[in-house]
Scaffold this motif. Structure first.
Motif: not given
Length: 160
Positions: A74-90
């Motif tokens: 899917g589409i990987l959204l990089q975290p907006p700030a360090p330490g936050e998890p990346a999000r993948l829209t599957v």
């Protein structure tokens, strides 16, 4: 925020959770291909995944268990700030390997026509889904299941 198409292989960390508007969320534990290159105490990378595709939602809510090895594309959204998890829209999901069948204690699935409920001996609340995997709601107790199903039938027409 960077957006990148990608495919990730990883293990399901916990039972996928139904979300709003017929979506599902789950955490994928992702490790590098060359695991020997990591220190023994290196933390795992956790990627939070979501999907609204009805087939993927159904598979995640009915056929996936913790420990299953998946390929999520899917589409990987990089975290907006360090330490936050990346999000993948599957957009696509493939089961690469299944975990051993767990031995569940004090948990029972029951079916009411086009609805499925999960009784758990450790909690009083009862999750309710349609047989197609659509989240209906959380009944406060077993006596409230019928009211929740009746409300869903009136509002959504059920799953017939």
């Amino acid at each position: 925020m960077d957006i990148k198409p990608c495919a990730l292989d990883g293990w399901v960390d916990a039972i996928p959770v139904p979300g709003p508007r017929d979506t599902v969320t789950f955490d994928l534990v992702v490790r590098p291909v060359d695991i020997s290159a990591l220190d023994d105490d290196a933390p795992d990378t956790i990627v939070t995944c979501t999907s609204g595709d009805p087939r993927i939602v159904h598979e995640l809510l009915t056929g996936i268990q913790p420990g299953d090895l998946l390929r999520a594309t899917g589409i990987l959204l990089q975290p907006p700030a360090p330490g936050e998890p990346a999000r993948l829209t599957v957009d696509a999901l493939e089961v690469l390997d299944t975990a051993l069948i767990p031995i569940l204690s004090d948990m029972v699935l029951d079916r009411y026509a086009h609805y499925v409920v999960v009784f758990d001996g450790e909690r009083n609340q009862v999750p309710v889904f349609t047989t197609s995997g659509r989240w209906v709601g959380l009944a406060d107790n077993p006596d409230a299941i019928a009211t929740l199903i009746d409300t869903d039938e009136r509002v959504n027409g059920g799953d017939a």
